[in-house]
Design a protein around this motif. Structure first.
Motif, mmCIF file in Angstrom:
data_model
loop_
_atom_site.group_PDB
_atom_site.id
_atom_site.type_symbol
_atom_site.label_atom_id
_atom_site.label_comp_id
_atom_site.label_asym_id
_atom_site.label_seq_id
_atom_site.Cartn_x
_atom_site.Cartn_y
_atom_site.Cartn_z
ATOM 1 N N MET A 162 27.742 45.951 35.060
ATOM 2 C CA MET A 162 27.591 44.750 34.231
ATOM 3 C C MET A 162 26.798 45.024 32.945
ATOM 4 O O MET A 162 26.545 44.117 32.153
ATOM 5 N N ALA B 252 31.932 44.732 33.822
ATOM 6 C CA ALA B 252 31.732 43.281 33.824
ATOM 7 C C ALA B 252 30.551 42.879 32.948
ATOM 8 O O ALA B 252 29.574 42.282 33.401
ATOM 9 N N ILE C 246 30.811 36.020 32.482
ATOM 10 C CA ILE C 246 31.109 37.372 32.955
ATOM 11 C C ILE C 246 32.513 37.775 32.545
ATOM 12 O O ILE C 246 33.470 37.056 32.824
ATOM 13 N N ALA D 25 35.003 40.444 33.164
ATOM 14 C CA ALA D 25 35.324 41.562 34.039
ATOM 15 C C ALA D 25 36.674 42.176 33.704
ATOM 16 O O ALA D 25 37.596 41.485 33.283
ATOM 17 N N TYR E 192 37.488 42.699 41.728
ATOM 18 C CA TYR E 192 37.105 41.433 41.087
ATOM 19 C C TYR E 192 37.163 40.290 42.088
ATOM 20 O O TYR E 192 36.214 39.502 42.211
ATOM 21 N N PHE F 221 29.743 36.758 41.620
ATOM 22 C CA PHE F 221 29.859 36.243 40.248
ATOM 23 C C PHE F 221 29.577 34.743 40.205
ATOM 24 O O PHE F 221 28.999 34.236 39.243
ATOM 25 N N SER G 294 33.549 33.294 35.135
ATOM 26 C CA SER G 294 33.914 34.702 35.019
ATOM 27 C C SER G 294 35.386 34.791 34.666
ATOM 28 O O SER G 294 36.170 33.907 35.007
#
Lengths: 292, 292, 292, 292
Positions: free
Chosen positions: D93, D118, D134, D136, D143, D150, D157
């Motif tokens: 991340m 991410a 987020i 990703a 995911y 998340f 996200s």
């Protein structure tokens, strides 16, 4: 040939002198009359007012400081308008905007006179050497009549059509000049900041070498900007050129970027230096700019 | 004097021929060997590989198309590295980036050889006339030894210090050139859109007149852009120059604006035309742009 | 409270209606008088001329299309000037330039009347909902007197000082709006050209999300630009804002770049579309732009 | 659910804590191990190395300072690669460039592991509040598996497709943010220089109001730029975004102008201040900039 000459500043004095030397009979006037003395010693007559000069001359040339001076000499008491008439011509070689030219043109032609705007490229030295470039526009007949004088004053003259075109052409050229000055300053700065010799950069321009870079470059390296063409005037011309582009929807991002740089320089108080002083805001002065 | 010459494209062929005519003994090589024939007829020897040329020559000059070609000729089988050694020099006159030059320099000097990067300003005609400008950087001793050859190939040569400076100086000059081309195109467009004669604009540049405007201007008015320096290469050089500026925290808004204009031209498929084709995206084509 | 209302276009009609609904006694006028009918049905009186409206009202609000309309309503026969006098106020909520405001202000105050310029942010929907933002400048006493009406018409009102400040504040806001639109269009284009989802880009703006992006973004992805604020007006405002910056030597390179992009769009005939149509010249349309 | 968490800086600590509070079993690691103590008090386990964390976790999340840290944690002795294997996932991340992501992705997938980049929008406060956004990209299966985490860490996200898209999307958003900051600074400066209230300008943004202007504006008026997102990082992102645009031939003149302004700020030593410090080079400081 009897010609009048109004305005004996640096440029005007040199130009009037060249006419005298080439055999023209010249009647001169200057707001500070004492400045006429030098010319009288070389054979000129003197007029007490612009009107007096016009009354004695087939056509009268003016070379004045700015639009306000150009307007005063025509419209004020004792001004050109009082004596201009059919059969006489008035040629304004001052650098003014198209609107000023159009105003003068209207007044002169309403009296039956003929008008020509004829701004020049070149400053003191070319004026002295009769090497100016003359951008005339207005009455073609007057242009033809003035060619013998233009041949003395300049190395080239162009007839550009209707009044306003001379002023606009000068704006376009000055706009390109201003963008080029910025491009040049950026190149000088990049060379210096990249550890290259700025002098070698100057020597190495090949197909883009030109008299302006050659003249200004060495001084710019020394952070020296003796005013030949003041930055505030250059920025004004860029503003007017961009406004002309706006009228015609011409998008000019490079000129716009250059204009903002000149404006920044003006905001820092550099307006009275030469326009090459834009280099002061381009060159890197800090010491902490390394990329991270 | 025995010199080698690798790469007989338009530029290289003309340069090798000039060396032969001036009395140098030249051993040539080209990837397509048949291209050597013309030089052999003028007295050159031929090498089967770059290595073979290096083995016979005091120093070897290369003039290759791009960084990839410059790397191949050195590192591939039969390449320069196989024979370069103490007492021999290698001079790469191709236009490459500083990283490529540094890579070649490291390999050559590791073998005990001497290296010089020496990119040139000027294209076909100056190459034929021996009027190139040579921007050399690297081993000063090799530069001094090569001066007789440089005097034949160019009208001026500069020694710029350590390897990479030659490549960078060329970037700086090309960046200014690219900004100037945009400034010029904007001026041409503004003149045209304002009802002024574009031809008179060209004649009227005074102190900013330069060979590039003179050469390209008339063609641009005709919307003609025969590729001398392709737009995509000009844009690449501007990108690299801006990256160089980024490393050194030099803010260059005019070059950045010019780069975006070239990029726009590239996005419209003009990348293979001459870089003056940026005029296509500057000039006004619409008919409905009046100010409101 | 007796107020006058001049100009019943989309905005004006909604505003006058809100005043009626809140209990104001309103006398209305519109150049096409028949347009008054809808308001009369809701309880308005009608005046035959602007002067007639002024004579019956403590103060009169105007909401007109442009500077010319704003000037006519004041200066023409039957205009505001004929009846304005001490004790009466005139509030122009039209969007006009500072010069127009100053001209109207001078005429009104010469007659002893009080003047307020009060341009608004917001278009049809906020006008209907009484959610405009009001930028008032001029006579503070009149501002205080008008607050009950402003509370009906808008969600916020500001008093900005002397006449001209309202017009200038609107220019500054519109300039930032125009630069932001270009920044947004560049981001949309880059997302699309880089293989990213434009819709995700819209959803992902975090701290820079704002109502304008939210409203215009989805339409821009569809190349749809229904005119809410015409591009030619946005470009005019950027030009005027840059001129204001020039007066004060504020260098604004981002606004200048955005202005040139709008100008390019204008030159391609997009001036009557919404200003988001600048996206047409930003987005990549070619298919041959790969980097080489 | 067993998850690993590498990197307990300001962001990482807040994120790991949120996971713990939501019932995840979390094994944490930080280069300075003592920083794990706070998390252990809230129920976390501690791993001695990244590899140790991976060995105990179904998937491991990393939140590291920069690309170098991101690479070290994977490739060094005791790094992620030593224990990653089929059936395990790694989610980075951190904010890194696409190249770094691709390098990590290749190494992880070669070992049979699954990878997701991410990066997030939002800084300290949103991290604490579980309100990050987020972005990703990579292995869709991973995911889907990570969605419960998340949902704890962020308010939204997105799955953007293949590795690199997350990094690129962040660049695009940051580029728009940088242009907007410049546009905003120019507006603030113009307001101030034109005698308008800067505070009123802030209150008056209507449809272009956004959290960034609201947060930074009042501080900028005070010439205060406490570093939230350092200017040198913002400028780096603009450079990378422009490079991405160059690859795809997207011309972005407004972003280019903004980039040059940030570069100027960097050259003046402002790189470690907040990126809003570009205001220092936009605002007018001189007193002699009146138009002439």
């Amino acid at each position: 040939m009897d010609v009048g000459f109004l305005g004996l500043g640096i440029m005007g004095k040199a130009m009037a002198l060249n006419l005298l030397r080439s055999g023209f009979r010249v009647t001169v006037w200057n707001r500070t009359l004492s400045k006429c003395q030098g010319l009288v010693e070389h054979g000129a007559s003197m007029g007490e007012t612009p009107a007096a000069v016009v009354s004695k001359s087939k056509y009268t040339i003016a070379m004045l400081a700015d639009p306000n001076a150009a307007l005063s000499v025509v419209f004020e008491k004792g001004g050109v308008l009082e004596q201009i008439c059919e059969g006489k011509g008035y040629i304004d070689m001052s650098t003014v905007d198209a609107d000023t030219s159009l105003k003068i043109n209207e007044a002169i032609t309403n009296k039956g006179g003929k008008f020509l705007e004829a701004p020049v490229s070149g400053s003191k030295k070319p004026a002295e050497d009769g090497q100016l470039i003359i951008l005339a526009a207005g009455e073609k007949e007057l242009y033809d009549a003035a060619i013998p004088a233009f041949d003395v004053l300049g190395k080239k003259s162009f007839f550009l059509g209707s009044v306003g075109n001379g002023a606009n052409m000068k704006l376009v050229v000055n706009m390109v000049m201003g963008s080029m000055m910025n491009a040049f300053s950026e190149g000088l700065s990049l060379a210096g900041s990249s550890g290259l010799s700025q002098q070698t950069f100057l020597d190495d321009l090949g197909a883009i070498a030109n008299p302006m870079f050659k003249l200004k470059g060495p001084a710019m390296i020394q952070s020296s900007y003796p005013p030949a063409f003041p930055l505030k005037h250059q920025q004004k011309d860029m503003r007017l050129a961009l406004a002309l582009g706006d009228e015609n929807a011409v998008s000019m991002p490079v000129a716009a970027a250059a204009n903002e740089a000149f404006k920044k320089a003006r905001s820092l108080g550099l307006g009275d230096l030469d326009f090459s002083a834009v280099h002061e805001i381009v060159k890197v002065t800090g010491s902490s700019g390394e990329a991270k």
